[in-house]
Design an enzyme around this catalytic site. Structure first.
Site, PDB file in Angstrom:
ATOM      1  CE  LYS A  80      -4.597   0.611  -0.005  1.00  0.00           C
ATOM      2  NZ  LYS A  80      -5.755   0.226  -1.043  1.00  0.00           N
ATOM      3  N   GLY A 180     -20.539   5.569   4.645  1.00  0.00           N
ATOM      4  CA  GLY A 180     -19.597   6.657   3.659  1.00  0.00           C
ATOM      5  C   GLY A 180     -19.496   5.860   2.082  1.00  0.00           C
ATOM      6  CB  VAL A 181     -22.226   7.032   0.303  1.00  0.00           C
ATOM      7  CG1 VAL A 181     -23.356   6.029   0.734  1.00  0.00           C
ATOM      8  CG2 VAL A 181     -22.516   8.035   1.076  1.00  0.00           C
ATOM      9  CE1 TYR A 186     -24.606   6.951  -7.257  1.00  0.00           C
ATOM     10  CE2 TYR A 186     -23.242   5.776  -8.411  1.00  0.00           C
ATOM     11  CZ  TYR A 186     -24.090   6.457  -8.573  1.00  0.00           C
ATOM     12  OH  TYR A 186     -24.682   6.904 -10.050  1.00  0.00           O
TER      13      TYR A 186
END
Length: 358
Positions: A80, A180-181, A186
């Site tokens: 990462k 959280g979108v 989404y």
């Protein structure tokens, strides 16, 4: 403090720090394990409070990628990268190119993709300086964005968790509290509402909330209240460590299944969830759809083949849940043990490639 003394250091093979004075780049790349292949993982850009917080995040995230790729049966190790800064204010093409040069200096041991605070467009700029970039296939569905695939895997995992815990075959009428979108949230909201679920959403970005309320009929709630809503499923899809002492105490759902990385603040919180009889879908299992998509983009796999691989996340969770019940252990401990069996069986790290230009 030495890196080796950092609380989240876990025998990482490489922890590299990059700085470019001209662009203001301050970045860290952490490579946890390359026994199964080159380390792959997204590049997160976030305004961390300090360098210690940034280091802790990248160490935890890279470790999670080792487990994620191993259980997804991909020839990837865990890595990462993070860029310290506000993606809305500090991100520039020059800074991204400097990040590309930093990534290229590791000679292929780390492959980057988009993550929170970065996008496919950003990865294309990074690719100007290194070919060690994935998830930028413009011919792929959604122009290479792996977020819809992550969402599909989470949706599949929620279905399996609901069947295992509640004995229900459908999500219609169920209450899902979604924290959280952004991109993943989404697409997950779209899948859940199409399945007939009542989705309650929260996000620190008001525009994200407005979008899913208007497009999918989701119900907006405050970020402070979302974890405590009475629901069948709590789905964390924002940043990590939400499953801490206070968060678990506030939970009002029998299932936790979401797309965020590192949802457990500490390992002991998996046992706390077990004690409270809350079914937990280990994050590095349920959110593997994105890395599966990224891998198959590099091999030009057919769309249906990729989808089949993502849907297998459900089969893995069924096995983990059943084994956890039989052994009376947390699902997190079972999943970690299964992943370790895979990458510990291949103890030879990948070799660095000869240096060459991007």
């Amino acid at each position: 403090m030495s890196v080796f003394d950092a609380r989240s250091f876990d025998g990482h093979e490489i922890v590299a720090f990059g700085h470019d004075k001209d662009t203001g780049l301050n970045a860290i790349i952490a490579i946890h394990n390359t026994c199964l292949g080159p380390a792959a993982g997204g590049c997160r850009m976030y305004p961390y409070a300090d360098s210690e917080a940034a280091l802790d995040d990248v160490l935890r995230l890279s470790r999670g990628m080792s487990y994620k790729s191993a259980l997804a049966e991909l020839p990837f190790g865990g890595g990462k990268s993070i860029i310290i800064g506000d993606p809305q204010k500090d991100k520039t093409p020059e800074l991204l190119r400097a990040m590309g040069t930093f990534i290229h200096s590791l000679g292929g041991r780390y492959i980057v993709a988009e993550d929170s605070g970065t996008s496919v467009a950003d990865m294309k700029i990074i690719k100007e300086k290194t070919h060690h970039v994935a998830g930028v296939d413009s011919s792929a569905k959604h122009l290479g964005d792996p977020s819809p695939s992550t969402a599909l895997g989470v949706f599949t995992g929620i279905q399996v968790a609901v069947k295992h815990k509640l004995g229900l075959d459908e999500l219609s009428g169920l209450r899902i509290a979604l924290q959280g979108v952004g991109q993943v949230g989404y697409y997950l909201t779209e899948l859940l509402t199409r399945a007939g679920a009542r989705v309650f959403v929260a996000d620190i970005n008001r525009e994200n909330v407005r979008r899913v309320v208007e497009e999918f009929g989701a119900h907006a709630v405050s970020s402070e209240d979302v974890i405590g809503i009475e629901a069948e499923v709590f789905s964390p899809c924002a940043l990590g460590a939400v499953l801490n002492d206070a968060g678990i105490h506030a939970l009002n759902a029998p299932i936790v299944a979401g797309g965020a990385n590192n949802q457990l603040a500490e390992e002991r919180h998996a046992d706390l969830l077990l004690e409270k009889d809350i079914l937990y879908a280990p994050d590095f299992v349920i959110n593997a759809g994105g890395i599966i998509e990224v891998y198959h983009q590099t091999n030009s796999a057919a769309l249906e083949s990729v989808k089949d691989q993502i849907l297998r996340i459900g089969d893995r969770l069924k096995h983990i849940f059943a084994r956890a019940d039989a052994e009376r252990r947390s699902s997190h401990a079972i999943a970690e043990a299964m992943a370790e069996e895979k990458f510990n069986a291949s103890p030879k790290p990948v070799e660095l490639e000869p240096a060459r230009s991007a």
